[in-house]
Design a protein around this motif. Structure first.
Motif, PDB file in Angstrom:
ATOM      1  N   ASP A   1       0.304  -3.834  -4.140  1.00 24.03           N
ATOM      2  CA  ASP A   1       1.299  -2.784  -4.418  1.00 24.03           C
ATOM      3  C   ASP A   1       1.505  -1.911  -3.186  1.00 24.03           C
ATOM      4  O   ASP A   1       2.614  -1.419  -2.954  1.00 24.03           O
ATOM      5  N   VAL A   2       0.410  -1.678  -2.471  1.00 22.25           N
ATOM      6  CA  VAL A   2       0.474  -0.752  -1.329  1.00 22.25           C
ATOM      7  C   VAL A   2      -0.368  -1.300  -0.169  1.00 22.25           C
ATOM      8  O   VAL A   2      -1.505  -1.733  -0.384  1.00 22.25           O
ATOM      9  N   ILE A   3       0.204  -1.261   1.024  1.00 17.62           N
ATOM     10  CA  ILE A   3      -0.585  -1.527   2.237  1.00 17.62           C
ATOM     11  C   ILE A   3      -0.614  -0.233   3.053  1.00 17.62           C
ATOM     12  O   ILE A   3       0.420   0.436   3.211  1.00 17.62           O
ATOM     13  N   ILE A   4      -1.806   0.105   3.527  1.00 14.09           N
ATOM     14  CA  ILE A   4      -1.950   1.299   4.365  1.00 14.09           C
ATOM     15  C   ILE A   4      -2.660   0.898   5.659  1.00 14.09           C
ATOM     16  O   ILE A   4      -3.663   0.164   5.620  1.00 14.09           O
ATOM     17  N   ALA A   5      -2.119   1.360   6.760  1.00 13.06           N
ATOM     18  CA  ALA A   5      -2.779   1.100   8.052  1.00 13.06           C
ATOM     19  C   ALA A   5      -2.655   2.360   8.893  1.00 13.06           C
ATOM     20  O   ALA A   5      -1.540   2.819   9.174  1.00 13.06           O
ATOM     21  N   ILE A   6      -3.789   2.940   9.242  1.00 16.95           N
ATOM     22  CA  ILE A   6      -3.776   4.213   9.976  1.00 16.95           C
ATOM     23  C   ILE A   6      -4.383   3.984  11.362  1.00 16.95           C
ATOM     24  O   ILE A   6      -5.511   3.458  11.485  1.00 16.95           O
ATOM     25  N   ASN A   7      -3.580   4.311  12.368  1.00 19.62           N
ATOM     26  CA  ASN A   7      -4.001   4.116  13.776  1.00 19.62           C
ATOM     27  C   ASN A   7      -4.275   2.651  14.095  1.00 19.62           C
ATOM     28  O   ASN A   7      -5.188   2.336  14.878  1.00 19.62           O
ATOM     29  N   VAL A   8      -3.508   1.773  13.488  1.00 18.37           N
ATOM     30  CA  VAL A   8      -3.698   0.336  13.720  1.00 18.37           C
ATOM     31  C   VAL A   8      -2.448  -0.282  14.363  1.00 18.37           C
ATOM     32  O   VAL A   8      -2.544  -1.238  15.130  1.00 18.37           O
ATOM     33  N   ILE A   9      -1.279   0.308  14.098  1.00 15.28           N
ATOM     34  CA  ILE A   9      -0.013  -0.272  14.556  1.00 15.28           C
ATOM     35  C   ILE A   9      -0.001  -0.474  16.082  1.00 15.28           C
ATOM     36  O   ILE A   9       0.610  -1.407  16.584  1.00 15.28           O
TER      37      ILE A   9
END
Ligand SMILES: C[S@@+](CC[C@H](N)C(=O)[O-])C[C@H]1O[C@@H](n2cnc3c(N)ncnc32)[C@H](O)[C@@H]1O
Length: 221
Positions: free
Chosen positions: A118-126
């Protein structure tokens, strides 16, 4: 302060490894709480949602995912073996309760099933996903129709203030990333901003612009 050259910090942030991995994990833990708070508020997780985090680092923020609603299902995908081990240790209660699981690898190489989160989260990964369009094509594939993705990152102007950010980081501002997300098939990109003052590894302070880009796959369910 970290006892490392800037070049080495840059490499470690991409994939923490070796004897300094734990310290790098702790550095991210000290620096990134504000971004997690902002991005998780933006993601607005709901009961029963299947949530994937790419690059949880040492897993210190996994418990924050359960703050709004305790019955999400969380999967963390982490490239670094050292970080994966710390993630598992510090989140053993969530693993035991079958609320969280962790996978080792590059998110794209894992070939996760279509329409599964439902949700993908990526923090400081892009900054490390290259080529970004190829990764986004894969991520949109694994998000359920009507699902969403939240990308947390520091604006290019802020990243350029950080002495350890080098040419191997891919840097964005919110407009550019929104454009790339739309070109990759996402809809209704919404960006929230926040500022914070952080302490750099050399002890100086810097004001940073944090961005949270929320993108939908199709119309909201
Ligand atoms: C800069 S750290 C950010 C950690 C944490 N999200 C934070 O903001 O504090 C990036 C993390 O993403 C992981 N990572 C980088 N590329 C990845 C990929 N392609 N698949 C899975 N994990 C990745 C790295 O191993 C590292 O732990």
């Amino acid at each position: 302060m970290l006892p490392l050259e800037n070049r080495e910090i840059a490499k470690q942030l991409r994939t923490p490894h070796g004897p300094h991995a734990i310290q790098i994990g702790e550095f991210m833990e000290r620096s990134n709480k504000h971004m997690y708070t902002m991005c998780l508020k933006h993601a607005s997780l709901k009961s029963k949602e299947n949530v994937l985090e790419i690059g949880p680092g040492n897993g210190c923020f996994v418990s924050e995912f359960f703050r709004e609603t305790n019955d999400i299902s969380y999967t963390g995908v982490e490239l670094s073996q050292e970080m994966l081990q710390v993630c598992k240790n510090r989140n053993s209660a969530f693993i035991h309760d079958r609320k969280a699981s962790f996978l080792k690898g590059d998110i794209m190489e894992l070939k996760l099933p279509d329409n599964s989160y439902d949700v993908i989260i990526a923090i400081n990964v892009i900054y490390f996903l290259n080529p970004v369009e190829v990764y986004l094509n894969d991520l949109i594939r694994i998000i359920k129709p009507g699902g969403r993705m939240v990308l947390g990152f520091r604006d290019i102007s802020s990243m350029q203030k950080l002495p350890f950010v080098d040419e191997n980081f891919s840097l964005y501002d919110a407009n550019r990333l929104s454009e790339i997300l739309v070109n990759s098939g996402f809809e209704q990109v919404d960006t929230k901003f926040g500022t914070e003052v952080i302490k750099l590894p050399d002890g100086r302070q810097a004001e940073l612009l944090n961005c949270s880009c929320l993108a939908l796959k199709g119309k909201m369910a």
